[in-house]
Enzyme design. Structure first.
Site, mmCIF file in Angstrom:
data_model
loop_
_atom_site.group_PDB
_atom_site.id
_atom_site.type_symbol
_atom_site.label_atom_id
_atom_site.label_comp_id
_atom_site.label_asym_id
_atom_site.label_seq_id
_atom_site.Cartn_x
_atom_site.Cartn_y
_atom_site.Cartn_z
ATOM 1 N N SER A 273 0.829 -1.199 0.000
ATOM 2 C CA SER A 273 0.000 0.000 0.000
ATOM 3 C C SER A 273 0.869 1.258 0.000
ATOM 4 O O SER A 273 0.587 2.230 -0.704
ATOM 5 C CB SER A 273 -0.921 0.002 1.222
ATOM 6 O OG SER A 273 -1.632 1.215 1.332
ATOM 7 N N GLN B 154 -1.003 8.559 6.546
ATOM 8 C CA GLN B 154 -1.146 9.149 7.888
ATOM 9 C C GLN B 154 0.231 9.259 8.535
ATOM 10 O O GLN B 154 0.926 8.245 8.697
ATOM 11 C CB GLN B 154 -2.063 8.280 8.761
ATOM 12 C CG GLN B 154 -2.357 8.886 10.114
ATOM 13 C CD GLN B 154 -3.344 8.030 10.898
ATOM 14 O OE1 GLN B 154 -3.783 7.000 10.427
ATOM 15 N NE2 GLN B 154 -3.676 8.470 12.108
ATOM 16 N N GLU C 214 4.023 2.191 14.588
ATOM 17 C CA GLU C 214 5.172 1.297 14.394
ATOM 18 C C GLU C 214 4.981 0.361 13.201
ATOM 19 O O GLU C 214 5.942 0.044 12.495
ATOM 20 C CB GLU C 214 5.450 0.482 15.661
ATOM 21 C CG GLU C 214 6.726 -0.349 15.537
ATOM 22 C CD GLU C 214 7.243 -0.887 16.856
ATOM 23 O OE1 GLU C 214 8.019 -1.852 16.816
ATOM 24 O OE2 GLU C 214 6.864 -0.347 17.912
ATOM 25 N N ASN D 270 -3.514 1.339 20.595
ATOM 26 C CA ASN D 270 -3.549 -0.080 20.250
ATOM 27 C C ASN D 270 -4.818 -0.759 20.752
ATOM 28 O O ASN D 270 -5.335 -1.672 20.114
ATOM 29 C CB ASN D 270 -2.312 -0.795 20.803
ATOM 30 C CG ASN D 270 -1.131 -0.701 19.860
ATOM 31 O OD1 ASN D 270 -1.022 -1.439 18.897
ATOM 32 N ND2 ASN D 270 -0.233 0.246 20.125
ATOM 33 N N ARG E 55 -7.807 -0.955 18.480
ATOM 34 C CA ARG E 55 -7.804 -1.942 17.409
ATOM 35 C C ARG E 55 -8.365 -3.265 17.913
ATOM 36 O O ARG E 55 -8.376 -3.527 19.106
ATOM 37 C CB ARG E 55 -6.375 -2.152 16.879
ATOM 38 C CG ARG E 55 -5.732 -0.859 16.402
ATOM 39 C CD ARG E 55 -4.317 -1.108 15.910
ATOM 40 N NE ARG E 55 -3.679 0.136 15.492
ATOM 41 C CZ ARG E 55 -3.808 0.668 14.299
ATOM 42 N NH1 ARG E 55 -4.546 0.073 13.380
ATOM 43 N NH2 ARG E 55 -3.204 1.801 13.990
#
Length: 275
Positions: free
Chosen positions: A50, A58, A75, A109, A112
């Protein structure tokens, strides 16, 4: 009281006055507070493709450190960018102390859904330790139930090898919770081997552990009494309610209920549920 959680992820969003900079990947280091420990090659490769096609959409959030910059959030993007051969990456430099850096990395995190149960547990424990919150306070601030927090954190009391199996998806969090109820911990490795070898589901494992616990020698050396279906069902209901091992012992017209706890905080949690 921890003030950071009130700031939340808004602190990660670029403000109009913040500048996006291009910084050499050699100047950037991973976040030491990163809760995610597993980065799959497949996931990194997909992100790499990608980036090769569209670039980094971003910017990576970093903070200035003595030796360059440390990643606060992004990261995976950083790793994928390096795999893609990028020499520089777009970043936004945030003025954060170590506590804020840790908090924001963990919170980002937790938004997610692909964290492993162990990574999620470590994230919760990190917030508890660094922000001096109780499990109840943390649950309210994250919009989670207290049992959800507790059940994850208790996984961290399992041996590292078993935690790794959960992280690798070889056994589930449900298996891990069931294993916590085993009284004779010396049998843990043998039982886990049986689970993976015979592909036992959680219910089968719970029944096996119940049988083994019933056969654990008592101080009185009396032969264990076989429990009826009703008692076993009630133990299961109470185990789900309290998030820990519950044992019902019945003798004619009387008996006792034993509820295990693993720390003073765990005891207080159970006592609050009894109110």
């Amino acid at each position: 009281m921890a003030k950071g959680l009130g700031k939340g992820l808004d602190a990660l969003l670029p403000n109009s006055g913040e500048e996006v900079q291009e910084i050499s990947v050699r100047e950037i280091r991973p976040n030491p507070y990163q809760p995610r420990k597993i980065f799959t090659e497949e996931g990194i490769d997909e992100l790499k493709q990608s980036i090769l096609q569209h670039g980094i959409l971003q910017p990576i959030i970093v903070k200035k450190s003595i030796k360059g910059y440390e990643i606060v959030v992004g990261e995976r993007r950083f790793r994928a960018a390096k795999e893609a051969g990028l020499k520089k990456v777009p970043v936004i430099v945030k003025n954060l102390n170590d506590e804020e850096m840790m908090e924001l990395a963990v919170l980002e995190n937790l938004q997610r859904e692909d964290l492993t149960p162990i990574e999620e547990a470590i994230a919760y424990q990190t917030l508890l330790d660094h922000l001096k919150l109780t499990q109840e306070e943390l649950a309210k601030r994250l919009g989670k139930s207290r049992p959800h927090i507790t059940n994850h954190i208790r996984l961290l009391t399992l041996p590292k090898a078993i935690q790794d199996l959960i992280s690798q998806g070889k056994i589930s969090m449900g298996h891990g919770r069931a294993l916590l109820g085993l009284k004779n911990k010396n049998n843990l490795n043998a039982i886990v081997e049986k689970v993976t070898r015979e592909e036992l589901n959680v219910r089968q494992l719970e029944m096996l552990i119940q049988q083994l616990n019933d056969n654990v020698p008592r101080e009185t050396k009396k032969k264990p009494v076989q429990k009826n279906v009703f008692i076993r069902e009630q133990e299961s209901i109470l185990r789900e309610r309290f998030g820990t091992t519950v044992t019902i012992t019945q003798k004619k017209k009387k008996g006792k209920i034993e509820i295990e706890f693993f720390s003073e905080e765990d005891l207080n949690r159970i006592l609050e549920l009894l109110d």
